[in-house]
Design a protein around this motif. Structure first.
Motif, PDB file in Angstrom:
ATOM      1  N   ALA A   1      -5.047  16.709  -6.063  1.00  0.00           N
ATOM      2  CA  ALA A   1      -4.599  15.339  -6.325  1.00  0.00           C
ATOM      3  C   ALA A   1      -3.301  15.047  -5.573  1.00  0.00           C
ATOM      4  CB  ALA A   1      -4.404  15.126  -7.824  1.00  0.00           C
ATOM      5  N   VAL A   2      -2.384  16.020  -5.530  1.00  0.00           N
ATOM      6  CA  VAL A   2      -1.129  15.850  -4.795  1.00  0.00           C
ATOM      7  C   VAL A   2      -1.408  15.727  -3.297  1.00  0.00           C
ATOM      8  CG1 VAL A   2       1.050  16.947  -4.143  1.00  0.00           C
ATOM      9  CG2 VAL A   2       0.274  17.030  -6.510  1.00  0.00           C
ATOM     10  N   THR A   3      -2.288  16.587  -2.796  1.00  0.00           N
ATOM     11  CA  THR A   3      -2.646  16.543  -1.369  1.00  0.00           C
ATOM     12  C   THR A   3      -3.270  15.207  -1.007  1.00  0.00           C
ATOM     13  OG1 THR A   3      -2.995  18.942  -1.336  1.00  0.00           O
ATOM     14  CG2 THR A   3      -3.979  17.673   0.445  1.00  0.00           C
ATOM     15  N   ASN A   4      -4.157  14.733  -1.864  1.00  0.00           N
ATOM     16  CA  ASN A   4      -4.818  13.453  -1.616  1.00  0.00           C
ATOM     17  C   ASN A   4      -3.803  12.309  -1.643  1.00  0.00           C
ATOM     18  OD1 ASN A   4      -7.226  11.605  -1.503  1.00  0.00           O
ATOM     19  ND2 ASN A   4      -6.446  11.011  -3.501  1.00  0.00           N
ATOM     20  N   ALA A   5      -2.895  12.348  -2.606  1.00  0.00           N
ATOM     21  CA  ALA A   5      -1.871  11.302  -2.701  1.00  0.00           C
ATOM     22  C   ALA A   5      -0.957  11.317  -1.480  1.00  0.00           C
ATOM     23  CB  ALA A   5      -1.050  11.487  -3.977  1.00  0.00           C
TER      24      ALA A   5
ATOM     25  N   ALA B   1       0.832  -1.208   0.000  1.00  0.00           N
ATOM     26  CA  ALA B   1       0.000   0.000   0.000  1.00  0.00           C
ATOM     27  C   ALA B   1       0.862   1.252   0.000  1.00  0.00           C
ATOM     28  CB  ALA B   1      -0.930  -0.008   1.222  1.00  0.00           C
ATOM     29  N   ILE B   2       1.987   1.204   0.701  1.00  0.00           N
ATOM     30  CA  ILE B   2       2.912   2.346   0.713  1.00  0.00           C
ATOM     31  C   ILE B   2       3.502   2.564  -0.673  1.00  0.00           C
ATOM     32  CG2 ILE B   2       5.169   3.118   1.536  1.00  0.00           C
ATOM     33  CD1 ILE B   2       4.488   1.997   4.247  1.00  0.00           C
ATOM     34  N   THR B   3       3.939   1.477  -1.313  1.00  0.00           N
ATOM     35  CA  THR B   3       4.505   1.592  -2.663  1.00  0.00           C
ATOM     36  C   THR B   3       3.486   2.181  -3.629  1.00  0.00           C
ATOM     37  OG1 THR B   3       5.953  -0.316  -2.273  1.00  0.00           O
ATOM     38  CG2 THR B   3       5.546   0.308  -4.570  1.00  0.00           C
ATOM     39  N   GLN B   4       2.257   1.692  -3.547  1.00  0.00           N
ATOM     40  CA  GLN B   4       1.201   2.202  -4.427  1.00  0.00           C
ATOM     41  C   GLN B   4       0.949   3.682  -4.157  1.00  0.00           C
ATOM     42  OE1 GLN B   4      -2.469   0.069  -4.036  1.00  0.00           O
ATOM     43  NE2 GLN B   4      -3.494   1.187  -5.670  1.00  0.00           N
ATOM     44  N   ALA B   5       0.937   4.054  -2.894  1.00  0.00           N
ATOM     45  CA  ALA B   5       0.705   5.457  -2.536  1.00  0.00           C
ATOM     46  C   ALA B   5       1.869   6.336  -2.995  1.00  0.00           C
ATOM     47  CB  ALA B   5       0.503   5.586  -1.022  1.00  0.00           C
ATOM     48  N   GLU B   6       3.093   5.809  -2.924  1.00  0.00           N
ATOM     49  CA  GLU B   6       4.257   6.578  -3.383  1.00  0.00           C
ATOM     50  C   GLU B   6       4.189   6.817  -4.890  1.00  0.00           C
ATOM     51  OE1 GLU B   6       7.669   5.218  -0.116  1.00  0.00           O
ATOM     52  OE2 GLU B   6       7.405   4.096  -1.986  1.00  0.00           O
ATOM     53  N   VAL B   7       3.800   5.782  -5.639  1.00  0.00           N
ATOM     54  CA  VAL B   7       3.650   5.932  -7.093  1.00  0.00           C
ATOM     55  C   VAL B   7       2.565   6.958  -7.403  1.00  0.00           C
ATOM     56  CG1 VAL B   7       2.959   4.766  -9.212  1.00  0.00           C
ATOM     57  CG2 VAL B   7       4.488   3.626  -7.609  1.00  0.00           C
ATOM     58  N   LEU B   8       1.465   6.876  -6.675  1.00  0.00           N
ATOM     59  CA  LEU B   8       0.359   7.815  -6.881  1.00  0.00           C
ATOM     60  C   LEU B   8       0.807   9.252  -6.602  1.00  0.00           C
ATOM     61  CD1 LEU B   8      -2.689   8.212  -7.451  1.00  0.00           C
ATOM     62  CD2 LEU B   8      -3.087   7.920  -4.999  1.00  0.00           C
ATOM     63  N   LYS B   9       1.591   9.421  -5.541  1.00  0.00           N
ATOM     64  CA  LYS B   9       2.055  10.773  -5.211  1.00  0.00           C
ATOM     65  C   LYS B   9       3.027  11.293  -6.255  1.00  0.00           C
ATOM     66  CE  LYS B   9       4.260  13.571  -1.635  1.00  0.00           C
ATOM     67  NZ  LYS B   9       4.855  13.606  -0.280  1.00  0.00           N
TER      68      LYS B   9
ATOM     69  N   LEU C   1       1.355  17.886 -11.802  1.00  0.00           N
ATOM     70  CA  LEU C   1       1.305  19.283 -11.357  1.00  0.00           C
ATOM     71  C   LEU C   1       2.514  20.053 -11.896  1.00  0.00           C
ATOM     72  CD1 LEU C   1       0.087  21.546  -9.661  1.00  0.00           C
ATOM     73  CD2 LEU C   1       1.317  20.631  -7.675  1.00  0.00           C
ATOM     74  N   ASP C   2       3.707  19.467 -11.778  1.00  0.00           N
ATOM     75  CA  ASP C   2       4.918  20.146 -12.261  1.00  0.00           C
ATOM     76  C   ASP C   2       4.862  20.361 -13.775  1.00  0.00           C
ATOM     77  OD1 ASP C   2       5.843  20.126  -9.684  1.00  0.00           O
ATOM     78  OD2 ASP C   2       7.116  18.373  -9.932  1.00  0.00           O
ATOM     79  N   ASP C   3       4.406  19.328 -14.498  1.00  0.00           N
ATOM     80  CA  ASP C   3       4.303  19.453 -15.960  1.00  0.00           C
ATOM     81  C   ASP C   3       3.321  20.552 -16.347  1.00  0.00           C
ATOM     82  OD1 ASP C   3       6.114  17.445 -16.250  1.00  0.00           O
ATOM     83  OD2 ASP C   3       4.662  15.893 -16.771  1.00  0.00           O
ATOM     84  N   PHE C   4       2.226  20.617 -15.625  1.00  0.00           N
ATOM     85  CA  PHE C   4       1.215  21.640 -15.914  1.00  0.00           C
ATOM     86  C   PHE C   4       1.789  23.039 -15.695  1.00  0.00           C
ATOM     87  CE2 PHE C   4      -2.300  24.352 -14.313  1.00  0.00           C
ATOM     88  CZ  PHE C   4      -3.068  24.391 -15.465  1.00  0.00           C
ATOM     89  N   ARG C   5       2.516  23.204 -14.592  1.00  0.00           N
ATOM     90  CA  ARG C   5       3.118  24.518 -14.310  1.00  0.00           C
ATOM     91  C   ARG C   5       4.183  24.862 -15.360  1.00  0.00           C
ATOM     92  NH1 ARG C   5       3.638  23.580  -7.787  1.00  0.00           N
ATOM     93  NH2 ARG C   5       1.654  24.551  -7.177  1.00  0.00           N
ATOM     94  N   ASP C   6       5.023  23.880 -15.701  1.00  0.00           N
ATOM     95  CA  ASP C   6       6.062  24.126 -16.705  1.00  0.00           C
ATOM     96  C   ASP C   6       5.441  24.464 -18.061  1.00  0.00           C
ATOM     97  OD1 ASP C   6       7.945  23.597 -14.808  1.00  0.00           O
ATOM     98  OD2 ASP C   6       8.307  21.524 -15.437  1.00  0.00           O
ATOM     99  N   LYS C   7       4.416  23.707 -18.430  1.00  0.00           N
ATOM    100  CA  LYS C   7       3.753  23.950 -19.710  1.00  0.00           C
ATOM    101  C   LYS C   7       3.133  25.335 -19.731  1.00  0.00           C
ATOM    102  CE  LYS C   7       0.200  22.054 -22.795  1.00  0.00           C
ATOM    103  NZ  LYS C   7      -0.815  20.991 -22.968  1.00  0.00           N
TER     104      LYS C   7
ATOM    105  N   LEU D   1      -0.429   8.356   1.271  1.00  0.00           N
ATOM    106  CA  LEU D   1       0.891   7.835   1.616  1.00  0.00           C
ATOM    107  C   LEU D   1       1.086   7.865   3.138  1.00  0.00           C
ATOM    108  CD1 LEU D   1       3.688   6.816   0.922  1.00  0.00           C
ATOM    109  CD2 LEU D   1       4.403   9.192   0.527  1.00  0.00           C
ATOM    110  N   LYS D   2       0.696   8.966   3.766  1.00  0.00           N
ATOM    111  CA  LYS D   2       0.824   9.058   5.219  1.00  0.00           C
ATOM    112  C   LYS D   2      -0.046   8.014   5.915  1.00  0.00           C
ATOM    113  CE  LYS D   2       2.090  13.952   5.426  1.00  0.00           C
ATOM    114  NZ  LYS D   2       1.677  15.317   5.818  1.00  0.00           N
TER     115      LYS D   2
END
Length: 391
Positions: free
Chosen positions: A260-264, A94-102, A109-115, A268-269
């Motif tokens: 989405a980042v906050t939820n991920a 579950a931690i691994t899955q949550a890390e991938v999701l995050k 988010l970073d791609d959107f800001r860069d774009k 993870l936590k």
């Protein structure tokens, strides 16, 4: 109650009645009374030995014991796992899955800001080019709305033509007397050359004047109008595109990606917390004093493992009543003896006094913690001790 003597006094029998100590009184300096030596009063109380650092550890959730990694008497370091419950593999997955999701959410988010930043820069460039093209198109079209030269220039061209015309007529007049002479006549040749030059100057001046008087070509006007219309449309489009990105990322889309980042991160936590619930971890370095956990056994938060740092000991009083506690303060010195080790005597200092008393056998008792100045390998957790407080 196990409090022995409060205000113990040692004196010869002849002065026994005159040197009684007052219970609970603060110690007085040693003094001579009728040639007898009086020992300063002190408070003697029962206590128990405890490590300076100790904790009763338990799982925060019920479960089945899967591993017992540390048994009684073994040492651990801070962060070591003492035991685990079943379900570790699921929790780690579950931690691994949550890390991938995050990671995915953060990348989006970073791609959107860069774009957005790239789009803004591109939009600024397109807008600047469109503004320049519109200015050039307007200037070109405006130049076709009137004659190609200004009034002053046109007057100059007219004047040049009239002067050239006058020079031409003068040259004709000068040539007239010599025109019938032979071709080899020098004077005739001179006036003929002058006339020829005057004619060329007149024709050129007339051409320039006529050219200046010409109106623009209708085809050129149509092309200029089309260029201007395209430039205006391109500018409007460039301005619209720039307006959409000039204030940064789209607020609604940015909000969705940030959520989405906050939820991920929360997932993870939560997954990490679930894993922590399945592991009993040492909060500090020490020795496992008691551990009754067994593999395959069902446990609950009520099952505890006792951990202590036995490299340093304290003692805690167990029967100090309110009449005694008022005479004891942090920093007071004390001497500690041990019921099981009669030969051992260790000095100490009062570390703290618990502010809330506990009802016990009709009295209110208070807990005082004394730091020992030294340790001894024979000391054990909860060993019985006696404390004599002295000033």
């Amino acid at each position: 109650m196990n409090r022995i003597i409060n205000g113990l006094v040692i004196i010869p029998a002849m002065v026994l009645l005159s040197s009684c100590a007052v219970i609970g009184k603060s110690p007085e300096p040693t003094q001579t009374v009728s040639s007898a030596t009086v020992v300063a009063p002190r408070t003697l109380t029962e206590a128990r030995v405890i490590p300076v650092h100790n904790a009763a550890l338990s799982f925060s959730v019920p479960g089945i014991v899967d591993e017992v990694l540390v048994t009684e008497g073994q040492s651990v370091k801070e962060g070591d796992v003492i035991a685990r419950l079943k379900g570790i593999d699921r929790a780690k997955a579950a931690i691994t899955q949550a890390e991938v999701l995050k990671l995915t959410a953060q990348k989006n988010l970073d791609d959107f800001r860069d774009k957005t930043n790239v789009s803004k820069a591109e939009a600024e460039l397109v807008l600047a080019k469109a503004q320049i093209e519109l200015k050039n198109a307007r200037d070109a079209r405006k130049s076709l709305d009137y004659q190609q030269v200004s009034g002053a220039a046109l007057d100059g061209l007219r004047a040049t033509y009239y002067m050239a015309l006058s020079d031409f007529k003068e040259a004709e007049d000068d040539y007239e007397p010599y025109k019938d002479r032979g071709e080899k006549d020098i004077e005739r040749a001179e006036y003929l050359a002058k006339l020829s030059n005057a004619r060329l100057a007149k024709d050129k001046a007339l051409y320039n004047l006529n050219k200046a008087l010409e109106m623009p070509d209708p085809e050129k006007i149509a092309k200029a109008d089309a260029r201007l219309a395209l430039a205006e449309a391109a500018l409007n489009d460039a301005q619209s595109t720039y307006d959409k990105v000039k204030d940064g990322p789209d607020a609604s889309q940015l909000s969705i990606l940030e959520a989405a980042v906050t939820n991920a991160d929360a997932q993870l936590k939560s997954a990490q917390s679930s894993l922590n619930d399945l592991e009993l971890i040492a909060p500090f370095s020490g020795t496992v004093i008691s551990n009754d956990l067994k593999i395959g056994e069902a446990v609950s938060p009520a099952n505890t493992v006792m951990l202590g740092d036995v490299s340093a000991w304290q003692v805690e009083t167990t029967d100090l009543v309110e009449l005694d506690i008022v005479n004891i303060h942090p920093g007071d010195k004390a001497v500690v003896t041990f019921d099981a080790i009669p030969s051992l005597k260790i000095s100490g200092v009062v570390n703290r006094i618990k502010q809330m008393g506990v009802a016990s056998k009709g009295d209110t008792t208070y807990t005082v913690t004394i730091d020992l100045d030294e340790s001894d390998p024979r000391l054990l957790w909860n060993m019985k001790a006696f404390v004599a407080f002295e000033k």
